[in-house]
Design a protein around this motif. Structure first.
Motif, short mmCIF file in Angstrom:
data_model
loop_
_atom_site.label_atom_id
_atom_site.label_comp_id
_atom_site.label_asym_id
_atom_site.label_seq_id
_atom_site.Cartn_x
_atom_site.Cartn_y
_atom_site.Cartn_z
N LEU A 24 -15.29 -10.09 4.62
CA LEU A 24 -14.48 -10.52 3.49
C LEU A 24 -14.88 -9.64 2.30
O LEU A 24 -16.06 -9.58 1.94
CB LEU A 24 -14.75 -11.99 3.20
CG LEU A 24 -13.96 -12.65 2.08
CD1 LEU A 24 -12.47 -12.64 2.39
CD2 LEU A 24 -14.45 -14.08 1.92
N SER A 25 -13.93 -8.95 1.72
CA SER A 25 -14.21 -8.01 0.64
C SER A 25 -13.54 -8.48 -0.65
O SER A 25 -12.37 -8.87 -0.64
CB SER A 25 -13.69 -6.63 1.03
OG SER A 25 -13.94 -5.70 0.01
N VAL A 26 -14.29 -8.43 -1.74
CA VAL A 26 -13.75 -8.73 -3.07
C VAL A 26 -13.84 -7.44 -3.87
O VAL A 26 -14.92 -6.88 -4.06
CB VAL A 26 -14.54 -9.86 -3.77
CG1 VAL A 26 -13.95 -10.15 -5.14
CG2 VAL A 26 -14.57 -11.12 -2.91
N ASN A 27 -12.69 -6.95 -4.33
CA ASN A 27 -12.63 -5.70 -5.08
C ASN A 27 -12.13 -5.96 -6.50
O ASN A 27 -11.25 -6.81 -6.70
CB ASN A 27 -11.69 -4.69 -4.41
CG ASN A 27 -12.24 -4.16 -3.13
OD1 ASN A 27 -13.32 -4.52 -2.70
ND2 ASN A 27 -11.48 -3.29 -2.48
N LYS A 48 -16.53 0.40 -11.32
CA LYS A 48 -15.29 0.84 -11.95
C LYS A 48 -14.13 0.17 -11.22
O LYS A 48 -14.32 -0.45 -10.16
CB LYS A 48 -15.16 2.36 -11.92
CG LYS A 48 -15.02 2.97 -10.54
CD LYS A 48 -14.95 4.49 -10.63
CE LYS A 48 -14.72 5.16 -9.31
NZ LYS A 48 -15.49 4.73 -8.18
N ILE A 49 -12.94 0.29 -11.76
CA ILE A 49 -11.77 -0.29 -11.12
C ILE A 49 -11.59 0.34 -9.74
O ILE A 49 -11.67 1.56 -9.59
CB ILE A 49 -10.51 -0.09 -11.99
CG1 ILE A 49 -10.68 -0.86 -13.29
CG2 ILE A 49 -9.25 -0.54 -11.26
CD1 ILE A 49 -9.61 -0.60 -14.31
N GLY A 50 -11.37 -0.51 -8.75
CA GLY A 50 -11.20 -0.06 -7.37
C GLY A 50 -12.44 -0.28 -6.52
O GLY A 50 -12.38 -0.21 -5.30
N ASP A 51 -13.59 -0.56 -7.15
CA ASP A 51 -14.84 -0.76 -6.41
C ASP A 51 -14.93 -2.15 -5.80
O ASP A 51 -14.41 -3.13 -6.34
CB ASP A 51 -16.05 -0.54 -7.32
CG ASP A 51 -16.29 0.93 -7.64
OD1 ASP A 51 -15.68 1.80 -6.98
OD2 ASP A 51 -17.09 1.19 -8.56
N SER A 52 -15.67 -2.21 -4.70
CA SER A 52 -16.00 -3.49 -4.09
C SER A 52 -17.12 -4.14 -4.90
O SER A 52 -18.11 -3.49 -5.24
CB SER A 52 -16.47 -3.28 -2.65
OG SER A 52 -16.91 -4.50 -2.09
N ASN A 70 -8.75 -9.06 -19.41
CA ASN A 70 -8.57 -9.79 -18.15
C ASN A 70 -8.87 -8.86 -16.98
O ASN A 70 -8.27 -7.78 -16.88
CB ASN A 70 -7.14 -10.32 -18.03
CG ASN A 70 -6.84 -11.37 -19.07
OD1 ASN A 70 -7.66 -12.24 -19.35
ND2 ASN A 70 -5.68 -11.28 -19.68
N LEU A 71 -9.78 -9.28 -16.12
CA LEU A 71 -10.12 -8.52 -14.92
C LEU A 71 -9.41 -9.13 -13.73
O LEU A 71 -9.31 -10.36 -13.62
CB LEU A 71 -11.63 -8.54 -14.69
CG LEU A 71 -12.50 -8.01 -15.84
CD1 LEU A 71 -13.98 -8.15 -15.49
CD2 LEU A 71 -12.15 -6.56 -16.15
N THR A 72 -8.91 -8.28 -12.83
CA THR A 72 -8.21 -8.74 -11.64
C THR A 72 -9.02 -8.37 -10.41
O THR A 72 -9.43 -7.22 -10.26
CB THR A 72 -6.80 -8.10 -11.55
OG1 THR A 72 -6.07 -8.42 -12.74
CG2 THR A 72 -6.06 -8.60 -10.33
N PHE A 73 -9.22 -9.36 -9.54
CA PHE A 73 -9.94 -9.15 -8.28
C PHE A 73 -9.01 -9.40 -7.11
O PHE A 73 -8.16 -10.28 -7.17
CB PHE A 73 -11.14 -10.11 -8.18
CG PHE A 73 -12.16 -9.89 -9.26
CD1 PHE A 73 -12.07 -10.57 -10.47
CD2 PHE A 73 -13.20 -9.01 -9.07
CE1 PHE A 73 -13.01 -10.37 -11.47
CE2 PHE A 73 -14.14 -8.80 -10.07
CZ PHE A 73 -14.05 -9.49 -11.26
N THR A 74 -9.16 -8.61 -6.06
CA THR A 74 -8.38 -8.79 -4.84
C THR A 74 -9.34 -9.17 -3.71
O THR A 74 -10.38 -8.53 -3.54
CB THR A 74 -7.63 -7.50 -4.47
OG1 THR A 74 -6.76 -7.15 -5.56
CG2 THR A 74 -6.81 -7.68 -3.21
N ILE A 75 -8.97 -10.20 -2.97
CA ILE A 75 -9.79 -10.69 -1.86
C ILE A 75 -9.04 -10.39 -0.56
O ILE A 75 -7.87 -10.72 -0.44
CB ILE A 75 -10.02 -12.21 -2.01
CG1 ILE A 75 -10.68 -12.50 -3.36
CG2 ILE A 75 -10.84 -12.74 -0.85
CD1 ILE A 75 -10.63 -13.96 -3.76
N ALA A 76 -9.73 -9.75 0.39
CA ALA A 76 -9.08 -9.39 1.65
C ALA A 76 -10.11 -9.34 2.78
O ALA A 76 -11.29 -9.10 2.54
CB ALA A 76 -8.39 -8.04 1.52
#
Length: 168
Positions: free
Chosen positions: A84-87, A121-125, A157-163
Motif C-alpha cells: 500500500l503506497s501513499v504518495n 517533493k511532489i510525486g514522492d512516496s 492544501n496537500l493532496t495524497f494518493t493512496i494505491a
C-alpha cells in the motif's frame, strides 16, 4: 360402470406421474463410470483487499521548531506481493521542488517536508505499508516556517494518493 373404471385409471395415472417427479433424473445403471475416472470440484474464497489509512487533516506549522504528522494504516490486507503506497501528489501553492509555500495573499511562509532523512517533493512516496494486523506508521516532519511578511493564517492544501502496487 364404464365411467367408474375411467375415473380409477385417471386417478392411478396422476398418482404415478406425481411419484415420477421425485425420482432422480441422471441415474443410468447400465453405464457405470470407470473406477479411475476422477472428477474435481474447485472451491473459491475471494478475499478483497482492505485497509484504513489515516492522514491528519491539519498540521500547524511553527516559526521556532519543526512539527511532525503521522500517517497510519490499520487492518491492511493486500494481495500477495503488493504494498500500500501513499504518495504526495499535489500542493495548492507549490508546483515542484523541495520548498513548499503556505500563503496568505502575497505573504508566503516557506517550509520543507522530510520523511526520515529524506526531503520530500511532489510525486514522492511518503508511506509504504504491507499486509499486517497491527497499526503501521509513517512520520513526516515539517520544518520551521519562515519568510512570511504579514501576520495571519497562511495555508497550503496537500493532496495524497493512496494505491496498491507490486512491491518490487
Amino acid at each position: 360402470m364404464k365411467k367408474e373404471n375411467v375415473k380409477k385409471v385417471l386417478v392411478a395415472g396422476v398418482a404415478v406421474a406425481g411419484l415420477a417427479a421425485f425420482a432422480p433424473a441422471a441415474v443410468f445403471a447400465d453405464d457405470p463410470a470407470p473406477q479411475n475416472d476422477a472428477k474435481t470440484l474447485q472451491t473459491v474464497y475471494d478475499v478483497q483487499p482492505k485497509y484504513t489509512v489515516t492522514i491528519p487533516a491539519t498540521v500547524s506549522l511553527e516559526a521556532d521548531k519543526s512539527v511532525s504528522a503521522t500517517i497510519t494504516a490499520t487492518d491492511v490486507l493486500l494481495e500477495r506481493g503488493n504494498v500500500l503506497s501513499v504518495n504526495l501528489t499535489g500542493a495548492s501553492n507549490t508546483n515542484s521542488g523541495y520548498d513548499f509555500h503556505a500563503k496568505n495573499g502575497s505573504s508566503v511562509a516557506t517550509y520543507t517536508i522530510r520523511k526520515g532523512r529524506n526531503d520530500i517533493k511532489i510525486g514522492d512516496s511518503v508511506a509504504r505499508f504491507e499486509t499486517e494486523k497491527s497499526e503501521q506508521r509513517s512520520t513526516l516532519t515539517f520544518s520551521k516556517a519562515s519568510g512570511a511578511t504579514y501576520a495571519g493564517t497562511h495555508t497550503e492544501n496537500l493532496t495524497f494518493t493512496i494505491a496498491t502496487r507490486p512491491s518490487h
